[in-house]
Design a protein around this motif. Structure first.
Motif, short mmCIF file in Angstrom:
data_model
loop_
_atom_site.label_atom_id
_atom_site.label_comp_id
_atom_site.label_asym_id
_atom_site.label_seq_id
_atom_site.Cartn_x
_atom_site.Cartn_y
_atom_site.Cartn_z
N ARG A 55 1.98 -59.97 -13.09
CA ARG A 55 1.65 -60.70 -14.13
C ARG A 55 0.06 -60.97 -13.50
O ARG A 55 -0.89 -61.23 -14.39
CB ARG A 55 2.22 -62.04 -14.23
CG ARG A 55 3.67 -61.63 -15.12
CD ARG A 55 4.06 -63.01 -15.44
NE ARG A 55 5.46 -62.32 -16.32
CZ ARG A 55 6.50 -62.50 -15.58
NH1 ARG A 55 6.84 -62.71 -14.37
NH2 ARG A 55 7.40 -62.10 -16.33
N MET A 56 0.18 -61.22 -12.19
CA MET A 56 -1.21 -61.82 -11.59
C MET A 56 -2.20 -60.52 -11.54
O MET A 56 -3.30 -60.79 -12.07
CB MET A 56 -0.96 -62.17 -10.03
CG MET A 56 -0.20 -63.55 -9.90
SD MET A 56 -1.59 -64.73 -9.95
CE MET A 56 -2.42 -64.12 -8.53
N THR A 57 -1.66 -59.26 -11.67
CA THR A 57 -2.31 -58.05 -11.63
C THR A 57 -3.06 -58.16 -12.94
O THR A 57 -4.25 -57.70 -13.19
CB THR A 57 -1.71 -56.85 -11.41
OG1 THR A 57 -0.73 -56.96 -9.92
CG2 THR A 57 -2.38 -55.77 -10.87
N GLU A 58 -2.19 -58.34 -13.78
CA GLU A 58 -2.60 -58.20 -15.36
C GLU A 58 -3.73 -59.25 -15.75
O GLU A 58 -4.77 -58.99 -16.33
CB GLU A 58 -1.49 -58.15 -16.40
CG GLU A 58 -0.41 -57.42 -16.29
CD GLU A 58 -0.22 -56.62 -17.31
OE1 GLU A 58 -0.36 -57.31 -18.26
OE2 GLU A 58 -0.15 -55.30 -17.55
N LEU A 59 -3.58 -60.55 -15.12
CA LEU A 59 -4.77 -61.53 -15.09
C LEU A 59 -6.11 -61.26 -14.51
O LEU A 59 -7.07 -61.57 -14.80
CB LEU A 59 -4.04 -62.69 -14.56
CG LEU A 59 -2.86 -63.46 -15.24
CD1 LEU A 59 -2.84 -64.89 -14.87
CD2 LEU A 59 -3.58 -63.77 -16.72
N SER A 60 -5.77 -59.97 -13.68
CA SER A 60 -7.02 -59.43 -13.01
C SER A 60 -7.71 -58.42 -14.14
O SER A 60 -8.65 -57.75 -13.61
CB SER A 60 -6.91 -59.02 -11.74
OG SER A 60 -6.28 -60.04 -10.61
#
Lengths: 683, 242
Positions: A191-196
């Motif tokens: 999810r954090m990767t998606e937020l990047s």
């Protein structure tokens, strides 16, 4: 090259000799690290992926007669990435945020099912003695001898070159490219990767295709070393390679390479010098004979237990884990009271009917199968304690069961002791071994604990079983490890019916013990530890004590079950019942069906023991259509279907990590609750 | 009139059996700044998660630039590419990557390989502490430093809409002032804001519109200078306005 003394020459030759097997370990370890680093999955199915490509290569090159480059292209650069993509899409995408235990269970299931599915789909079966030819021309026939004391063939050199080049290329990928960075990020938090702004799905699909290609490459390169292709050999190689991967904490590629080579050197040097020493010191001989095959497992166990960094390593937790809904409560707690009552009544009714049918109608075969199901269910309760309650995974339950079985055999054989008393001693002995084993391994987290216990199981398998005071030694080879049935006063349990009653009584007693344990202090403590170890520690709970007790109790249950199984079959039948691979099978069945409840263990026991005769051999269908002659022609199904279905079950489990039985219960409970409430609202 | 950058229509969302939002509608237009205020447990974080595509609404829809976006774990990157960035609450950093790798993951996509160094420089200018620790593993930073890292990522990129969840939590008061200063700067460059904040005073000062969330419903919306009075009249369980 001439060396000053014989010792150094021997040492150097040992190192050279150890380099090719070292390169094998290194290749597998590299691929294993690659998968772990890019997907967070401790992929025990890596060997199965390697096997598929090797088998495909064999089929395309040796059977169809295509040129080597075409075979390599098809098997490694087309099939392997395809397998990786399918696995990612169908299974591992859904498991990204699952627990380490669930992921491990799925990969164990896949490691059994993938080769079977491939063999079935490609109509492939390896012929013993027909070796795979390597990818380089005349790979096994042309030798190079750079130092004048040991010769390498071309296949071996190709393997070493690919291992080295692979390390460099992959290291560059991780260090210098955006894709490398994204893959590491996705493992930690999709999810954090998606937020990047990075598409996590695409990244993990690429990661799986890449690691699967590497698996395929390793599989094809290693294949010439085997006499015939077997997925079991690949699986064992993976376990060994974990030792090499562990030296880099599963994340360092260069260390995995060095670890693999180092393992090869260590084993070769050990084998060079130990025979000489054992000639001079006779007391070393049994160790030399028994230790050599198990050396990799001893090294693995030693690394895990002695190297502190492994114990300290924890999986980085996803900072956005809160987005996932919390795990639901047991369905039984949410059921409508009427439904609970109905379920209980139906349960009693069903058990009574089955009991009556078995008692009055079953023949010898069925009586024996049902007894086996009961005993396996009892052994599965040991998994309920350690995995269902403790949240930890032990892969050596088969070993604990074997300890129980062998104790009964030894006590009855040597001292003519009552087998029931011997079974209790066996359970106690298993508990002691379990407690002792838990001391060094319990501080390991998640998958490390699983691997340490698996190393122990393989060590027991390779070394301990061969000692005459355990497995019976050479006499057992002739006469088997025979175990008599128990005899209490006038009741002779040699009768199958009487023994079934004994097994059922034991199952009921152990079930009550497990339920008491779950509801008591130990159970509550374990539940708290599952929630959060830190939070539990902050209110004064000692993790060590509860876990040692859980381990010991679990081992005792498995030991008792092993003893009963030995009595039932009147033989320990170690290889058939308790070998490490069988125990892996057990674990997957019980965890996939439901390890949190006692019913789950019983259902899993029944499924394990009765699935094959009931479903595959068509007994159930035959009963429904009244008469075996009316069965469709494809019955009885081949035993391989069992393995394929087993794999499908593991894949289904990936979607429902709470267990399949629990999932079904929740679904039906929700539906019936809704129906009951609607009816009450109308009334 | 052009469509708002982000619009939630009758959104319901929650976690498993627990519902946190019950039909929330909210729109943020270009260059607009909206403060979302409410007591603990009112559903603010859930709303922020839905607005950035992290959480799938169980009913209702989310629109970016007027087009409905299929939300989900696998779609948050679409929101980012459309210019909607989210700084989640808490220590939202990649603990196993270094400070620089954490930033590079975002910046390389936003500014390209050539603009990466410039982006890093701006982040270290904003938070000099991060520059000192650029090679350190993010998991070993202090709580406040991790917060800075998480903010640096979104503040430097000046997206079209920035959703910030409790960004002052865990930061020293001086740093909080600095963060709000930066926010008003990027606002001036045209970035729209959706601010979820317990420090209501700061948030209302920065924003021109406010929405009050209570028990999963928006109960009041209006100009932020009127929000103070509205909040005074309502009893909050915690996080009293100042």
């Amino acid at each position: 090259m001439i060396l000053a003394s014989g010792f150094f020459e021997d040492l150097f030759r040992g190192v050279l000799q150890g380099t090719p097997p070292g390169a094998v370990y290194a290749l597998i370890a590299l691929g294993f690290v690659l998968t772990y680093k890019t997907s967070g999955v401790f992929n025990l199915a890596f060997g199965a992926q390697a096997y598929i490509s090797a088998a495909m290569y064999f089929k395309v090159h040796s059977v169809w007669g295509w040129p080597k480059w075409a075979a390599l292209l098809v098997s490694v650069f087309v099939l392997a990435p395809l397998v990786g993509l399918v696995l990612e899409r169908a299974i591992f995408r859904h498991l990204r945020t699952a627990s380490a235990v669930s992921k491990l269970v799925v990969t164990i299931g896949l490691s059994v099912a993938l080769p079977e599915i491939f063999n079935w789909a490609a109509r492939f079966s390896a012929v013993a003695g027909r070796q795979i030819t390597g990818i380089v021309p005349d790979g096994a026939g042309v030798y190079y001898d750079p130092f004048g004391i040991y010769r390498f063939n071309r296949d071996e050199l190709a393997m070493m070159a690919v291992a080295l080049a692979g390390t460099l290329l992959l290291a560059a990928l991780f260090r210098f490219t955006m894709m490398g960075l994204s893959m590491r990020a996705v493992v930690e938090s999709p999810r954090m990767t998606e937020l990047s702004g990075v598409n996590a799905n695409r990244v993990s699909a690429f990661a799986w295709a890449l690691s699967s290609t590497f698996a395929g490459m390793a599989g094809v390169l290693i294949a010439p070393r085997f006499n015939s292709l077997s997925s079991g050999d690949y699986f064992t190689l993976v376990i060994i390679a974990v030792a090499a991967a562990a030296t880099g904490l599963l994340i360092s590629l260069p260390r995995a390479l060095l670890g693999g080579l180092g393992l090869g050197w260590f084993i070769a040097v050990f084998n060079t010098f130990l025979p000489g020493l054992a000639d001079d010191h006779t007391w070393l001989r049994p160790f030399q004979e028994n230790l050599t095959p198990s050396l990799p497992f001893v090294v693995l166990f030693a690394i895990l237990v002695l190297w502190r960094a492994v114990g300290r390593q924890r999986e980085a937790s996803d900072p956005l884990a809160g987005v996932d809904p919390p795990p639901p409560a047991l369905a039984a707690l949410e059921r409508h009271p009427k439904l609970t009552m109905f379920t209980r009544l139906f349960g009693v009714f069903f058990v009574t009917v089955v009991g009556l049918v078995v008692w009055f109608r079953a023949d010898v075969l069925w009586m024996s199968l049902v007894t086996k199901a009961v005993i396996i269910a009892l052994i599965y309760l040991s998994v309920t304690v350690i995995t269902g309650m403790g949240g930890q995974i032990s892969l050596c339950q088969g070993t604990f069961a074997a300890i129980g079985g062998f104790t009964v055999f030894q006590m009855a054989d040597r001292f003519n002791m009552s087998v029931l008393a011997a079974a209790l001693i066996g359970a106690a002995l298993a508990a002691v071994v379990g407690a002792l084993l838990s001391l060094p391994v319990l501080r390991l987290g998640g998958v490390w604990l699983a691997i340490a216990t698996l190393a122990f199981a393989f060590f027991f398998d390779a070394v301990m079983v061969k000692f005459s005071w355990v497995g019976g030694g050479s006499t057992a080879l002739l006469t088997g490890t025979q175990v008599p049935r128990p005899l209490i006063g006038p009741i002779d349990f040699a009768s199958d019916r009487a023994f079934l009653v004994l097994a059922v009584v034991a199952l009921v007693v152990v079930s009550v013990v497990v339920i008491q344990l779950r509801e008591g202090t130990i159970g509550r403590t374990l539940a708290a530890l599952r929630g959060s170890e830190v939070a539990a520690a902050s209110i004064g709970i000692s993790a060590a004590r509860a876990r040692i007790v859980a381990f010991a109790v679990s081992a005792a249950i498995a030991g008792l079950g092993g003893a009963l199984l030995a009595m039932h079959q009147q033989n320990v039948n170690y290889a058939l019942n308790f070998a490490p691979i069988v125990a892996l099978f057990w674990l997957v069945v019980v965890v996939a069906l439901g390890s949190r409840t006692v019913e789950g263990a019983i259902q899993a026991g029944a499924a394990f023991a009765l699935f094959e005769p009931l479903i595959l051999q068509g007994e159930l269908l035959g009963w429904i259509v009244r008469g075996e002659e009316r069965l469709p022609e494809f019955f009885p199904l081949s035993g391989n279907w069992r393995l394929i279905l087993f794999g499908l079950m593991a894949m289904q489990f990936a979607r429902h990590p709470e267990g399949l039985v629990e999932h079904g219960k929740r679904r039906s409970a929700t539906r019936i609750n809704g129906w009951l409430e609607a009816r009450e609202a109308r009334a | 009139m052009s469509a708002p950058i982000l619009e939630l229509r009758e959104v319901e969302a929650g976690y498993g059996p627990f519902r946190a939002l019950f039909g929330v509608s909210l729109a943020v237009g270009a260059g607009e700044a909206v403060a979302l205020v409410g007591a603990n447990g009112a559903g603010k974080t859930t709303l922020a998660r839905v607005a950035s595509g992290l959480l799938v609404p169980s009913a209702g829809s989310v629109h970016v630039d007027g087009a409905q976006i299929e939300a989900g774990v696998t779609a948050a990157w679409r929101f980012v590419r459309a210019g909607v960035m989210h700084a989640p609450e808490g220590r939202s950093v990649f603990a196993s990557l270094t400070v620089e790798e954490n930033l590079a993951l975002s910046f390389q996509r936003a500014f390209g390989r050539a603009g990466l160094a410039g982006g890093l420089d701006r982040a270290y200018e904003l938070f000099p502490r991060l520059g000192e620790r650029r090679g350190q593993i993010a998991g070993t930073l202090s709580g406040g430093e991790q917060r800075m890292l998480s903010l640096a990522r979104v503040l430097v990129e000046s997206p079209r809409l920035l959703i910030a969840d409790e960004l002052s939590l865990g930061l020293a008061p001086m740093v909080v002032d600095q963060v709000f200063e930066t926010l008003s700067q990027i606002r001036a460059t045209g970035t729209a804001l959706l601010i979820v904040e317990q420090q209501v005073g700061h948030a209302l000062e920065l924003c021109d519109r406010a929405a009050v969330l209570e028990h999963g419903l928006i109960t009041w919306q209006g100009p932020s200078n009127e929000a103070g009075a509205v909040l005074e009249s309502r009893l909050f369980e915690s996080g009293a306005p100042h």
